[in-house]
Scaffold this motif. Sequence first.
Motif, mmCIF file in Angstrom:
data_model
loop_
_atom_site.group_PDB
_atom_site.id
_atom_site.type_symbol
_atom_site.label_atom_id
_atom_site.label_comp_id
_atom_site.label_asym_id
_atom_site.label_seq_id
_atom_site.Cartn_x
_atom_site.Cartn_y
_atom_site.Cartn_z
ATOM 1 N N MET A 55 0.627 -0.892 0.212
ATOM 2 C CA MET A 55 -0.061 0.177 0.141
ATOM 3 C C MET A 55 1.017 1.007 -0.122
ATOM 4 O O MET A 55 2.006 1.021 0.555
ATOM 5 N N MET A 56 0.930 2.154 -1.118
ATOM 6 C CA MET A 56 1.419 3.774 -0.699
ATOM 7 C C MET A 56 0.405 4.536 -1.363
ATOM 8 O O MET A 56 -0.226 4.198 -1.537
ATOM 9 N N THR A 57 1.400 5.742 -0.857
ATOM 10 C CA THR A 57 0.297 6.869 -0.872
ATOM 11 C C THR A 57 1.096 7.922 -1.686
ATOM 12 O O THR A 57 1.910 7.996 -1.419
ATOM 13 N N GLY A 62 -3.110 12.100 -0.684
ATOM 14 C CA GLY A 62 -3.628 11.449 -0.143
ATOM 15 C C GLY A 62 -4.127 10.231 -0.265
ATOM 16 O O GLY A 62 -4.561 9.171 0.235
ATOM 17 N N LEU A 63 -4.686 10.194 -1.564
ATOM 18 C CA LEU A 63 -4.906 8.969 -2.383
ATOM 19 C C LEU A 63 -3.742 7.101 -2.253
ATOM 20 O O LEU A 63 -2.591 7.548 -2.933
ATOM 21 N N SER A 64 -4.088 6.667 -1.529
ATOM 22 C CA SER A 64 -3.949 5.442 -1.626
ATOM 23 C C SER A 64 -3.773 3.712 -2.556
ATOM 24 O O SER A 64 -4.913 4.111 -2.703
ATOM 25 N N TYR A 65 -3.274 3.521 -2.882
ATOM 26 C CA TYR A 65 -3.257 2.251 -3.897
ATOM 27 C C TYR A 65 -2.694 1.225 -3.460
ATOM 28 O O TYR A 65 -1.554 1.006 -2.734
ATOM 29 N N HIS A 66 -3.476 0.147 -4.035
ATOM 30 C CA HIS A 66 -2.110 -0.936 -3.961
ATOM 31 C C HIS A 66 -1.296 -1.366 -4.700
ATOM 32 O O HIS A 66 -1.996 -1.586 -5.689
ATOM 33 N N ALA A 67 -0.175 -1.075 -4.936
ATOM 34 C CA ALA A 67 0.616 -0.849 -5.682
ATOM 35 C C ALA A 67 1.445 -1.808 -6.162
ATOM 36 O O ALA A 67 2.062 -2.575 -5.104
ATOM 37 N N GLU A 108 -7.977 1.820 -6.049
ATOM 38 C CA GLU A 108 -8.674 0.738 -6.268
ATOM 39 C C GLU A 108 -10.173 0.484 -6.180
ATOM 40 O O GLU A 108 -10.652 -0.600 -6.522
ATOM 41 N N GLN A 109 -10.003 1.068 -5.166
ATOM 42 C CA GLN A 109 -11.745 1.128 -4.411
ATOM 43 C C GLN A 109 -12.782 2.516 -5.178
ATOM 44 O O GLN A 109 -13.762 2.290 -4.877
#
Length: 316
Positions: A55-57, A62-67, A108-109
Motif C-alpha cells: 500500500m502506497m500513497t 493522500g490517495l492510497s493505492y495497492h501498488a 482500486e476502491q
Amino acid sequence: MSELSNTLPKCISLGPIFFVIGLVMFKSVLISTVLFAFSFVSLAGDKVILRQSEMMTIEPKGLSYHARMDTGAENSSLHATELEIIGGSAKKMKKNIGKTIAFTTENEQGEKKRMEAKIVDTSTVSNSQGTETRYIVQLPIRFEGKTHKVDVNLRDRSAMEYKLLIGRSFLKKGYVIDVSKKKLIGEQAKINVKEAGLVFNTRIDSGAVQTSLHAIDIHIEDEDKVNMKNNIGKKITFTTVNEKNKRKTIKTYVYGTSYIRNAQGDETRYTVMLNLGQKGSEHLVRVNLRDRTKMGYKLLIGRNWLQGRYLVDVTK
C-alpha cells in the motif's frame, strides 16, 4: 633406475611446498568469500524489504493505492485520465515540458482525485500493447512514513489490476524486493478494517477462498433489485459491528458479486474492496458482505487475504 632415484627425492621435497602454497591460496579465497558475504548482508541490512505489492500513497492528496513493484520499469506509472495542460497544449508533447498538467486518478476502491503536477519529461514506452508516448511528472510517494519524490509517467490504466506501478527510480531510494516475504499468523488475530477504524477479533480460515465481513443495513444507490450484477460499480453503504458492539458505517463501491456455497446453503453476496490487516500494515483485499449477527466471528479472513503474505501457524 638411477635417473628415477635421482628424480624421486626432488618430487617428494617439492610436495610440502605445493601444499603450503595451496593452503595459503585456499585461506585467501575463504577470507575473500567471507568478507564479501558480510558486505552483502550489511548492504541488504541497510535497505527496506518490500513485498511484490504494497500500500502506497500519493501525496499531497493522500490517495492510497495497492501498488505493484516493477523492477523491469525505470519509472513508476500512475493511472491518469482527463489530462489537461494548464494554459493550453502545444502540438508536440515535448513542447509541453515545464508546463503544469491536471489529471484525474482513481485507486482500486473507486476513490478519485484531481491532481496537478509539472511535466518534467516525456517517455516513449514499448510493450505488448504497442508504442506510446507518455508525460512524466514528479510526484511524492509515501510508504510507511517515508516520502520520496520520483518520476512517474501518466497513462490510462483502467483495464489493469494495479493503478500504480513502482519502478526502479523509487526502489533505488533504499528498497529491495522479496516476492516470497511472508509473516506468521495464528488461527485468531486482531485485524483492523481501515475504512471503519474498527478492530475485529478475527478467525483465520485457510479453508475459505474469500474474506467475509459482517454487514447490515446495506443500501445501494439506484439499486437493481432483480439482477445484482447490474449494481457493480454503484455506491454502497453498510454498517459493520465488531465483537465489542462498536459499529461504523462504510461508504464505498460495489466491486462485484460472489456466489458462496457452504453448510448454510447457497447465496450470492456483494463484494467490496477494503484495507484489512494489523494497524499500519493493512492491505487491500476483496471482501464479501453478509449478516454475521449469529456468528462468533464478525470478520472471517480467507485465503485471498493470506495468499503470498502469511503462513498460518495454529499453535500461535
